[in-house]
Design a protein around this motif. Structure first.
Motif, PDB file in Angstrom:
ATOM      1  N   ARG A 217       9.942   3.106  -6.123  1.00 49.88           N
ATOM      2  CA  ARG A 217       8.831   2.653  -5.287  1.00 49.88           C
ATOM      3  C   ARG A 217       9.281   2.424  -3.843  1.00 49.88           C
ATOM      4  O   ARG A 217       8.602   2.820  -2.898  1.00 49.88           O
ATOM      5  CB  ARG A 217       8.246   1.355  -5.869  1.00 49.88           C
ATOM      6  CG  ARG A 217       7.077   0.794  -5.066  1.00 49.88           C
ATOM      7  CD  ARG A 217       6.539  -0.467  -5.709  1.00 49.88           C
ATOM      8  NE  ARG A 217       7.574  -1.458  -5.938  1.00 49.88           N
ATOM      9  CZ  ARG A 217       8.065  -2.249  -4.974  1.00 49.88           C
ATOM     10  NH1 ARG A 217       7.622  -2.137  -3.727  1.00 49.88           N
ATOM     11  NH2 ARG A 217       8.997  -3.139  -5.253  1.00 49.88           N
ATOM     12  N   ILE A 218      10.437   1.798  -3.659  1.00 43.87           N
ATOM     13  CA  ILE A 218      10.904   1.493  -2.301  1.00 43.87           C
ATOM     14  C   ILE A 218      11.273   2.774  -1.551  1.00 43.87           C
ATOM     15  O   ILE A 218      10.903   2.963  -0.391  1.00 43.87           O
ATOM     16  CB  ILE A 218      12.108   0.531  -2.347  1.00 43.87           C
ATOM     17  CG1 ILE A 218      11.687  -0.816  -2.951  1.00 43.87           C
ATOM     18  CG2 ILE A 218      12.697   0.328  -0.950  1.00 43.87           C
ATOM     19  CD1 ILE A 218      12.853  -1.751  -3.244  1.00 43.87           C
TER      20      ILE A 218
ATOM     21  N   LEU B 273      15.255  -1.672 -12.557  1.00 45.49           N
ATOM     22  CA  LEU B 273      15.890  -1.409 -11.268  1.00 45.49           C
ATOM     23  C   LEU B 273      15.481  -0.044 -10.722  1.00 45.49           C
ATOM     24  O   LEU B 273      15.098   0.092  -9.545  1.00 45.49           O
ATOM     25  CB  LEU B 273      17.416  -1.480 -11.432  1.00 45.49           C
ATOM     26  CG  LEU B 273      18.264  -1.181 -10.194  1.00 45.49           C
ATOM     27  CD1 LEU B 273      18.074  -2.263  -9.138  1.00 45.49           C
ATOM     28  CD2 LEU B 273      19.736  -1.080 -10.589  1.00 45.49           C
ATOM     29  N   ARG B 274      15.521   0.971 -11.562  1.00 46.10           N
ATOM     30  CA  ARG B 274      15.179   2.325 -11.104  1.00 46.10           C
ATOM     31  C   ARG B 274      13.700   2.433 -10.728  1.00 46.10           C
ATOM     32  O   ARG B 274      13.355   3.116  -9.762  1.00 46.10           O
ATOM     33  CB  ARG B 274      15.539   3.344 -12.191  1.00 46.10           C
ATOM     34  CG  ARG B 274      17.040   3.544 -12.348  1.00 46.10           C
ATOM     35  CD  ARG B 274      17.370   4.481 -13.493  1.00 46.10           C
ATOM     36  NE  ARG B 274      18.811   4.629 -13.645  1.00 46.10           N
ATOM     37  CZ  ARG B 274      19.548   5.579 -13.068  1.00 46.10           C
ATOM     38  NH1 ARG B 274      18.958   6.482 -12.288  1.00 46.10           N
ATOM     39  NH2 ARG B 274      20.846   5.646 -13.261  1.00 46.10           N
TER      40      ARG B 274
ATOM     41  N   LEU C 104      13.970  -2.514   3.148  1.00 46.63           N
ATOM     42  CA  LEU C 104      13.561  -3.788   2.575  1.00 46.63           C
ATOM     43  C   LEU C 104      12.313  -3.602   1.718  1.00 46.63           C
ATOM     44  O   LEU C 104      11.503  -2.715   1.983  1.00 46.63           O
ATOM     45  CB  LEU C 104      13.259  -4.810   3.682  1.00 46.63           C
ATOM     46  CG  LEU C 104      14.329  -5.004   4.758  1.00 46.63           C
ATOM     47  CD1 LEU C 104      13.820  -5.954   5.834  1.00 46.63           C
ATOM     48  CD2 LEU C 104      15.622  -5.536   4.144  1.00 46.63           C
ATOM     49  N   ASP C 105      12.169  -4.479   0.722  1.00 51.68           N
ATOM     50  CA  ASP C 105      10.966  -4.476  -0.095  1.00 51.68           C
ATOM     51  C   ASP C 105      10.043  -5.576   0.413  1.00 51.68           C
ATOM     52  O   ASP C 105      10.337  -6.771   0.269  1.00 51.68           O
ATOM     53  CB  ASP C 105      11.319  -4.717  -1.559  1.00 51.68           C
ATOM     54  CG  ASP C 105      10.097  -4.626  -2.461  1.00 51.68           C
ATOM     55  OD1 ASP C 105       9.014  -4.249  -1.956  1.00 51.68           O
ATOM     56  OD2 ASP C 105      10.228  -4.925  -3.656  1.00 51.68           O
ATOM     57  N   GLY C 106       8.925  -5.188   1.013  1.00 48.71           N
ATOM     58  CA  GLY C 106       7.987  -6.147   1.559  1.00 48.71           C
ATOM     59  C   GLY C 106       6.949  -6.625   0.574  1.00 48.71           C
ATOM     60  O   GLY C 106       5.970  -7.268   0.981  1.00 48.71           O
TER      61      GLY C 106
ATOM     62  N   ASP D 110       0.813  -1.219   0.000  1.00 49.07           N
ATOM     63  CA  ASP D 110       0.000   0.000   0.000  1.00 49.07           C
ATOM     64  C   ASP D 110       0.848   1.273   0.000  1.00 49.07           C
ATOM     65  O   ASP D 110       0.315   2.377   0.097  1.00 49.07           O
ATOM     66  CB  ASP D 110      -0.950   0.010   1.203  1.00 49.07           C
ATOM     67  CG  ASP D 110      -0.212  -0.005   2.538  1.00 49.07           C
ATOM     68  OD1 ASP D 110       1.046  -0.030   2.542  1.00 49.07           O
ATOM     69  OD2 ASP D 110      -0.886  -0.013   3.584  1.00 49.07           O
ATOM     70  N   GLY D 111       2.156   1.127  -0.105  1.00 46.51           N
ATOM     71  CA  GLY D 111       3.051   2.277  -0.153  1.00 46.51           C
ATOM     72  C   GLY D 111       3.518   2.762   1.196  1.00 46.51           C
ATOM     73  O   GLY D 111       4.325   3.695   1.276  1.00 46.51           O
TER      74      GLY D 111
END
Length: 411
Positions: A338-339, A332-333, A289-291, A93-94
């Protein structure tokens, strides 16, 4: 380059295991020679300089709680810089959630919506087990996969996929969490008890420091070893006789040199992407981290924790993906935007470091005590993190074990 005709112990490879083996032999008064194929010490624990920036060969962290590290290295000489003791996790959800591994952050972790109530209690119980159980008992405990072990504490589904999987994937290179529960429990203990740091001159400062503690002339660079046999090693600069030979290379190379005396592991691969930016997305040395299950398992502004990684005012961002295939730059970018929640159009690509043999697997079944044999007989020995745990601790311990076995055989 001339090599001695004969030494007591010859070590193949100047990585962590090889250097610690050589240090142990040298301290006993025996003669030792280290043959390194490349132009510098360190192996996978090495730092390059690219346009003035320090670029480690893969994103690495030095955990000060490792007993073998404290025994082998003068930590005060490394100018260690600690990271913020926690992590930030971006979810679907950001939202950016924060979790901690230190008491000062626990109130913030307690109210995070990243984990369910059951998940928070499960992490607390898992941590308590890892911290309170003696390491020897953990290394010999009943074994299962990391995923199955976490499930015993009620940790599964979103609680694992959002936080534990990306965090442990970056540590182990294992996105499936198939690694032995023995290994993960010990790792979790070190995260809870130690400081996560990096030396001011890069991770390679650790192996450079180890090499500097050896007698002058011990390490010979640009000296590939082509063949190993009991009592004899063949190099590009001629043969050397040795009372004992320690092969201290990465696992697949060791298996090839030792002609099948040890099994070649199927290592986990990681790739690190380095970018330079004038405006960092954060000024805190905090792992992100990317969840969402995306390809990037972690990303961090290295210079927020260790400013000396940059030669000037600019900042260095490192991002890690699983596997040895670099992520295409446009993808990648997009993932990084987003992260981090910021644009990356002005970020400059500095370097990409694929590490095909980043970490040896530690999949069940593992030997009780997590230690594989190092003495192969006939004066041949093998060292490396593939003989103990896949870590700095495991590499150093295996080097020490090999040296002790070699000295015993010489006596």
């Amino acid at each position: 380059m001339s090599l001695p005709d004969q030494v007591d112990v010859l070590v193949v490879g100047a990585g962590l295991a090889g250097l610690n083996a050589a240090r142990t032999v040298a301290r006993s008064g025996r003669s030792v020679l280290v043959c390194e194929a490349s132009d510098g010490v360190g192996g996978r624990v090495r730092t390059d300089t690219v346009d003035g920036f320090l670029v480690d060969r893969g994103f690495q962290i030095l955990n000060t709680s490792y007993p073998a590290l404290r025994a082998a290295v003068d930590l005060s000489a490394l100018d260690l810089h600690p990271f913020v003791p926690g992590a930030a996790v971006r979810t679907e959800d950001g939202t950016l959630h924060h979790v901690a591994r230190r008491p000062s952050w626990l109130p913030r972790t307690a109210v995070t919506r990243l984990l369910s109530l059951r998940g928070k209690l499960g992490v607390a119980a898992f941590t308590a087990r890892s911290v309170l159980t003696p390491p020897q008992r953990q290394a010999a405990a009943p074994e299962r996969s990391a995923a199955d072990d976490l499930a015993r504490f009620g940790l599964h589904g979103a609680d694992v996929d959002r936080f534990l999987r990306p965090f442990l994937s970056g540590v182990l290179g294992d996105g499936e969490l198939a690694t032995s529960s023995r290994v993960v429990s010990l790792f979790w203990r070190t995260f809870a008890l130690g400081d996560l740091t990096l030396p001011g001159r890069g991770i390679g400062a650790m192996t450079t420091h180890l090499a500097a503690r050896l007698p002058a002339g011990t390490v010979r660079l640009d000296t590939p070893v082509r063949a190993v046999a009991p009592g004899r090693v063949t190099t590009d600069h001629g043969p050397v006789r040795a009372g004992a030979v320690i092969v201290a290379t990465e696992g697949t190379d060791a298996a090839a040199l030792l002609d099948g005396r040890v099994e070649a592991p199927r290592p986990f691969a990681l790739t690190s992407h380095y970018h330079v930016t004038d405006e960092p997305p954060t000024r805190r040395g905090l792992l992100h981290l990317d969840g969402t299950g995306g390809p990037i398992v972690n990303t961090m502004v290295l210079t927020a924790a260790v400013p000396s990684y940059s030669p000037d005012h600019r900042h260095l961002v490192v991002s890690t993906v699983l596997g040895a295939e670099p992520l295409p730059e446009p993808r990648l970018r997009a993932e990084l935007e987003r992260i981090w929640g910021v644009g990356t159009a002005r970020w400059e690509h500095l370097a990409t470091r694929p590490i095909p043999h980043a970490l040896p697997p530690a999949l069940p079944p593992t030997p009780a005590g997590l230690r594989r044999p190092v003495d192969l007989g006939d004066g041949l020995l093998v060292a490396g993190d593939h003989r103990d745990t896949p870590s700095v601790q495991g590499a150093l311990v295996s080097g020490r074990r090999c040296a002790q076995a070699a000295l015993a055989a010489l006596h």
